[in-house]
Design an enzyme around this catalytic site. Structure first.
Site, PDB file in Angstrom:
ATOM      1  CG  ASP A   1     -17.613  -1.682  57.858  1.00  0.00           C
ATOM      2  OD1 ASP A   1     -18.296  -0.655  57.753  1.00  0.00           O
ATOM      3  OD2 ASP A   1     -17.399  -2.464  56.904  1.00  0.00           O
TER       4      ASP A   1
ATOM      5  CG  ASP B   1     -22.907  -2.220  54.280  1.00  0.00           C
ATOM      6  OD1 ASP B   1     -23.858  -2.932  54.634  1.00  0.00           O
ATOM      7  OD2 ASP B   1     -23.000  -1.002  54.065  1.00  0.00           O
TER       8      ASP B   1
HETATM    9  C1  BG6 Z   1     -21.009   1.578  53.597  1.00  0.00           C
HETATM   10  C2  BG6 Z   1     -20.818   0.739  52.351  1.00  0.00           C
HETATM   11  O1  BG6 Z   1     -21.251   0.759  54.690  1.00  0.00           O
HETATM   12  O2  BG6 Z   1     -22.105   2.461  53.447  1.00  0.00           O
HETATM   13  C3  BG6 Z   1     -20.677   1.656  51.149  1.00  0.00           C
HETATM   14  O3  BG6 Z   1     -19.663  -0.070  52.494  1.00  0.00           O
HETATM   15  C4  BG6 Z   1     -21.863   2.600  51.069  1.00  0.00           C
HETATM   16  O4  BG6 Z   1     -20.561   0.897  49.979  1.00  0.00           O
HETATM   17  C5  BG6 Z   1     -21.972   3.370  52.372  1.00  0.00           C
HETATM   18  O5  BG6 Z   1     -21.704   3.494  49.985  1.00  0.00           O
HETATM   19  C6  BG6 Z   1     -23.129   4.365  52.399  1.00  0.00           C
HETATM   20  O6  BG6 Z   1     -24.329   3.678  52.487  1.00  0.00           O
HETATM   21  P1  BG6 Z   1     -25.761   4.359  52.499  1.00  0.00           P
HETATM   22  O7  BG6 Z   1     -26.654   3.254  52.991  1.00  0.00           O
HETATM   23  O8  BG6 Z   1     -25.718   5.511  53.448  1.00  0.00           O
HETATM   24  O9  BG6 Z   1     -26.056   4.795  51.112  1.00  0.00           O
HETATM   25 MG    MG Z   2     -17.481  -2.446  54.957  1.00  0.00          MG
HETATM   26 MG    MG Z   3     -19.146   0.272  56.018  1.00  0.00          MG
END
Ligand code: BG6
Ligand code: MG
Ligand code: MG
Length: 219
Positions: A8, A10
């Site tokens: 993963d 984030d």
């Molecule tokens: C994930 C995060 O990696 O990506 C979430 O943990 C986030 O918090 C999700 O909502 C979607 O991200 P993005 O960049 O497509 O808006």
């Molecule tokens: Mg994450």
């Molecule tokens: Mg994620």
């Protein structure tokens, strides 16, 4: 035998949760919605559209789909602009060391992120080269807790789930890994990722040596 690792992004490779928080907070303030770090915590690992729906539910707001998309896009524009400040200094401690170690030991490595901005984040970190496959929010339709993103990554790596370990910091991410038949490493507190096969408080403790010693029979 473990042949591949799926990460993963984030909360595992880097911590963009604060940047997501600031962008959602700016939108919420503009809309007169309540939003705090406790609600932000519920957004960990889930898609952008699922996130705005959690925030709306928290505020007992309902809007038509096109307005929701418009607002989510507004938040995303703020978030993407803030990514310009992410640099190679922003790996979570231990993350780059683990990625480097996996490369030198010849493991296959994929990204399995819910984010549609994952490529930009990897570029900012100068991390793209660590990954053989990039699975992100654009790769599959169903987001975590569905296993689809990890199954996508494993298929591209040409490995069955049983030969892969997934690293996740989100409760729903571990749910997704388990639903797909992957081995799982949880990063974070027991109450969030205690259902993973093994758990570390931070990436700093999650060295290849530690992971190998926990999954002894699989290496
Ligand atoms: C994930 C995060 O990696 O990506 C979430 O943990 C986030 O918090 C999700 O909502 C979607 O991200 P993005 O960049 O497509 O808006
Ligand atoms: Mg994450
Ligand atoms: Mg994620």
């Amino acid at each position: 035998m473990i042949k591949g690792f799926i990460f993963d992004l984030d909360g595992v490779i880097t911590d963009t949760a604060e940047l997501h928080y600031e962008a959602w907070k700016a939108l919420a303030d503009e809309m007169g919605w309540n939003f705090d770090r406790e609600v932000n915590e519920k957004l960990r690992g889930i898609s952008r559209m699922d996130s705005i729906k959690v925030i709306m539910q928290h505020n007992k707001v309902s809007l038509d789909e096109s307005t929701i998309v418009e607002l989510a896009t507004k938040k995303n524009d703020l978030y993407v602009a803030s990514l310009d400040n992410v640099t190679p200094e922003d790996y979570l401690p231990g993350a780059r060391e683990l990625l480097t170690h996996l490369r030198t030991e010849g493991f296959s490595v994929a990204l399995g992120s819910a984010s549609k901005n994952a490529e930009k984040v990897l570029q900012q970190l100068n991390a793209t080269g660590y990954f053989d496959v990039i699975g992100d929010g654009n790769s599959v339709a169903k987001s975590k807790p569905a296993p689809d993103i990890f199954l996508y990554a494993a298929e591209k790596l040409q490995l069955p789930p049983a030969n892969c370990i997934v690293f996740e910091d989100a409760e729903k991410g571990i749910d997704a890994a388990k639903a797909g038949g992957f081995h799982s490493v949880g990063i974070g507190p027991e109450e969030r990722v205690g259902h993973a096969d093994i758990r570390f408080n931070t990436m700093k403790e999650a060295t290849l040596f530690e992971v190998k010693s926990h999954f002894k029979e699989l290496f």
